[in-house]
Design a protein around this motif. Structure first.
Motif, mmCIF file in Angstrom:
data_model
loop_
_atom_site.group_PDB
_atom_site.id
_atom_site.type_symbol
_atom_site.label_atom_id
_atom_site.label_comp_id
_atom_site.label_asym_id
_atom_site.label_seq_id
_atom_site.Cartn_x
_atom_site.Cartn_y
_atom_site.Cartn_z
ATOM 1 N N LYS A 144 0.850 -1.186 0.000
ATOM 2 C CA LYS A 144 0.000 0.000 0.000
ATOM 3 C C LYS A 144 0.889 1.240 0.000
ATOM 4 O O LYS A 144 1.474 1.604 1.006
ATOM 5 C CB LYS A 144 -0.915 0.008 1.233
ATOM 6 N N ARG A 145 1.015 1.892 -1.150
ATOM 7 C CA ARG A 145 1.941 3.022 -1.279
ATOM 8 C C ARG A 145 1.198 4.314 -1.603
ATOM 9 O O ARG A 145 0.243 4.326 -2.383
ATOM 10 C CB ARG A 145 2.991 2.740 -2.353
ATOM 11 N N SER A 146 1.689 5.409 -1.014
ATOM 12 C CA SER A 146 1.100 6.719 -1.275
ATOM 13 C C SER A 146 1.602 7.277 -2.596
ATOM 14 O O SER A 146 2.730 7.008 -3.030
ATOM 15 C CB SER A 146 1.459 7.683 -0.137
ATOM 16 N N LYS A 147 0.764 8.078 -3.229
ATOM 17 C CA LYS A 147 1.158 8.776 -4.452
ATOM 18 C C LYS A 147 1.802 10.126 -4.156
ATOM 19 O O LYS A 147 2.239 10.818 -5.078
ATOM 20 C CB LYS A 147 -0.065 8.961 -5.363
ATOM 21 N N VAL A 148 1.855 10.503 -2.880
ATOM 22 C CA VAL A 148 2.429 11.801 -2.502
ATOM 23 C C VAL A 148 3.942 11.674 -2.411
ATOM 24 O O VAL A 148 4.445 10.840 -1.648
ATOM 25 C CB VAL A 148 1.861 12.282 -1.146
ATOM 26 N N ILE B 255 6.304 10.492 0.810
ATOM 27 C CA ILE B 255 5.592 9.572 1.699
ATOM 28 C C ILE B 255 5.592 8.198 1.047
ATOM 29 O O ILE B 255 5.316 8.069 -0.147
ATOM 30 C CB ILE B 255 4.157 10.056 1.975
ATOM 31 N N ASP B 256 5.906 7.182 1.819
ATOM 32 C CA ASP B 256 6.035 5.843 1.276
ATOM 33 C C ASP B 256 4.792 5.004 1.568
ATOM 34 O O ASP B 256 3.827 5.000 0.825
ATOM 35 C CB ASP B 256 7.299 5.186 1.842
ATOM 36 N N THR B 257 4.793 4.296 2.688
ATOM 37 C CA THR B 257 3.704 3.385 3.033
ATOM 38 C C THR B 257 3.176 3.713 4.426
ATOM 39 O O THR B 257 3.805 4.462 5.182
ATOM 40 C CB THR B 257 4.196 1.932 3.040
ATOM 41 N N ARG C 214 0.802 4.883 11.545
ATOM 42 C CA ARG C 214 0.781 6.074 10.696
ATOM 43 C C ARG C 214 -0.012 5.786 9.419
ATOM 44 O O ARG C 214 0.259 4.814 8.715
ATOM 45 C CB ARG C 214 2.199 6.521 10.333
ATOM 46 N N MET C 215 -0.969 6.664 9.113
ATOM 47 C CA MET C 215 -1.826 6.494 7.945
ATOM 48 C C MET C 215 -1.396 7.457 6.844
ATOM 49 O O MET C 215 -1.139 8.634 7.107
ATOM 50 C CB MET C 215 -3.290 6.762 8.309
ATOM 51 N N ILE C 216 -1.313 6.977 5.615
ATOM 52 C CA ILE C 216 -0.941 7.826 4.492
ATOM 53 C C ILE C 216 -2.114 8.749 4.134
ATOM 54 O O ILE C 216 -3.263 8.476 4.503
ATOM 55 C CB ILE C 216 -0.503 6.987 3.281
ATOM 56 N N PRO C 217 -1.849 9.858 3.412
ATOM 57 C CA PRO C 217 -2.941 10.805 3.107
ATOM 58 C C PRO C 217 -4.134 10.167 2.410
ATOM 59 O O PRO C 217 -5.280 10.589 2.623
ATOM 60 C CB PRO C 217 -2.244 11.832 2.199
ATOM 61 N N GLU C 218 -3.891 9.159 1.578
ATOM 62 C CA GLU C 218 -4.993 8.508 0.879
ATOM 63 C C GLU C 218 -5.925 7.772 1.829
ATOM 64 O O GLU C 218 -7.033 7.370 1.425
ATOM 65 C CB GLU C 218 -4.440 7.517 -0.158
ATOM 66 N N GLU C 219 -5.510 7.582 3.087
ATOM 67 C CA GLU C 219 -6.339 6.874 4.062
ATOM 68 C C GLU C 219 -7.170 7.825 4.928
ATOM 69 O O GLU C 219 -7.677 7.420 5.973
ATOM 70 C CB GLU C 219 -5.455 5.997 4.951
ATOM 71 N N MET C 220 -7.314 9.060 4.490
ATOM 72 C CA MET C 220 -8.195 9.991 5.189
ATOM 73 C C MET C 220 -9.588 9.370 5.331
ATOM 74 O O MET C 220 -10.190 8.917 4.364
ATOM 75 C CB MET C 220 -8.295 11.313 4.422
ATOM 76 N N GLY C 221 -10.084 9.294 6.569
ATOM 77 C CA GLY C 221 -11.394 8.712 6.833
ATOM 78 C C GLY C 221 -11.371 7.220 7.102
ATOM 79 O O GLY C 221 -12.392 6.648 7.503
ATOM 80 N N TYR C 222 -10.213 6.594 6.903
ATOM 81 C CA TYR C 222 -10.092 5.155 7.136
ATOM 82 C C TYR C 222 -10.094 4.871 8.642
ATOM 83 O O TYR C 222 -9.437 5.564 9.419
ATOM 84 C CB TYR C 222 -8.793 4.670 6.483
ATOM 85 N N ASP C 223 -10.832 3.826 9.062
ATOM 86 C CA ASP C 223 -10.960 3.488 10.479
ATOM 87 C C ASP C 223 -9.798 2.594 10.918
ATOM 88 O O ASP C 223 -9.962 1.384 11.118
ATOM 89 C CB ASP C 223 -12.303 2.800 10.729
ATOM 90 N N ALA C 224 -8.615 3.182 11.055
ATOM 91 C CA ALA C 224 -7.433 2.419 11.479
ATOM 92 C C ALA C 224 -7.633 1.849 12.877
ATOM 93 O O ALA C 224 -7.208 0.718 13.169
ATOM 94 C CB ALA C 224 -6.196 3.314 11.439
#
Length: 370
Positions: free
Chosen positions: A209-213, A216-218, A246-256
């Protein structure tokens, strides 16, 4: 806080000291908290820009070759003058960056620059514990309303995104027993070992699971603290684990948090007689760009270098949650590791402090002339 307030007043600023109520301070695991605000108005109307840095730091830890609270300046043959000390890069340095940039703007006004707007220095003391009684409290209380915000960052990159962070504490309870008859107890450490194995197996999936930013890696997961038992000859009845996710920006709203709880509950089900409680300590959502960020990024970019992300969590998210365009920019090296932030011998090249100050001053000038 008191020292910062005194130094700001010696420079001629009027400093507001906002004391956070004791119940909120205690609920956030602190003894006291006071946030400082300096407001400088130029002309009438115009843009309001908040400059936020935090004065709280993590403990020094081991391995220092310089006094962690000495602020020692060393002449390095390759790096020039370098200051050492806990918090010198993250982020007490930007108390100086932002203050000196504001002083430069005041000099420009005296020289005839037509400026309109307000600059606020917001120096807070809760970032390392989540910032809820720092910038968030200032905004919740209606003490400040701004059009743009710049939070502490590093000199060689404009940061418009960063990871979110979840801290949870897992309490594993068993039954105490005599080590000579371990079957008479319920081993909390054995159950905690099963939980750890499940968490590390979960972490192994992050590589997919990799970020596109850029920058930022995983996602990451770290078990940073384990406490348990009372003696060698006792079956342990209590173990606590502290987990950093740590959650990547694409995981905004994800229930970690929900996913971690499910993993822990499933793992402990294999151990009869064991109970578990998972409690949130910190939840900081990722920082993402909000509408109208482009203007602020563009102005900074003209004077700095690259737009990127960082795998940290910061106070900046408290501004973006209110749709305030926010970036991270301030004094520091190219990477966190070079600064040794949250590590021994944390340091800052004074030339980077000077560069960051110039960039911030020019950016403020553009924002207040626009």
């Amino acid at each position: 806080m008191a020292r910062a307030k005194t130094l700001l007043e010696q420079l001629g600023f009027e400093v507001e000291a906002h004391v956070v109520p004791a119940d909120l301070v205690k609920a956030n695991g602190m003894i006291s908290a006071v946030n400082l605000i300096v407001r400088k108005r130029f002309g009438s109307g115009g843009t309001t820009v908040a400059l936020n840095a935090h004065g709280d730091v993590v403990p020094p830890g081991l391995g220092w070759t310089h006094d962690p609270y000495g602020g020692e300046i060393v002449d390095d043959p390759e790096r020039g003058k370098v200051m050492y000390g806990r918090g010198v890069a993250v982020s007490k340095s930007d108390f100086a960056t932002y203050t000196c940039a504001l002083l430069a703007l005041m000099d420009a006004e005296k020289a005839g620059a037509g400026l309109k707007g307000t600059v606020e220095l917001q120096f807070t003391y809760n970032e390392e514990a989540g910032g809820d009684i720092g910038p968030k409290w200032i905004l919740d209380q209606g003490l400040s309303k701004q059009d743009y915000a710049i939070s502490a960052g590093f000199t060689y990159g404009i940061t418009s995104s960063n990871n979110g962070c979840l801290h949870v504490e897992v309490t594993v309870r068993g039954k105490q027993g005599q080590a000579a008859m371990p079957h008479m107890g319920e081993d909390a450490i054995e159950a905690a070992t099963g939980i750890l194995a499940a968490l590390y197996a979960f972490r192994a999936q992050f590589k997919n699971k990799r970020s596109k930013v850029p920058g930022i890696d995983t996602p990451t997961l770290n078990i940073g603290l384990i406490k348990g038992s009372i003696n060698t000859n006792v079956v342990p009845d209590l173990v606590t684990l502290r987990i950093d996710c740590r959650m990547i920006p694409e995981e905004m709203g994800y229930d970690a948090e929900g996913e971690l709880c499910a993993i822990v509950d499933k793992a402990v089900a294999a151990y009869p007689g064991i109970s578990v409680k998972t409690e949130r300590i910190i939840l900081a959502e990722p920082l993402i760009e909000v509408p109208d960020s482009e203007k602020l990024i563009g102005i900074l970019k003209r004077n700095a270098e690259a737009v990127q992300g960082v795998p940290l969590y910061t106070d900046a998210r408290h501004y973006t949650k209110r749709d305030i365009p926010t970036v991270l920019y301030g004094a520091g090296p190219r990477t966190l590791m070079e600064a040794r932030g949250h590590n021994s011998d944390e340091n800052l090249r004074l030339s980077d402090l000077e560069k960051a100050t110039k960039v911030i001053a020019l950016t403020l000038g553009d924002l207040l002339c626009g």
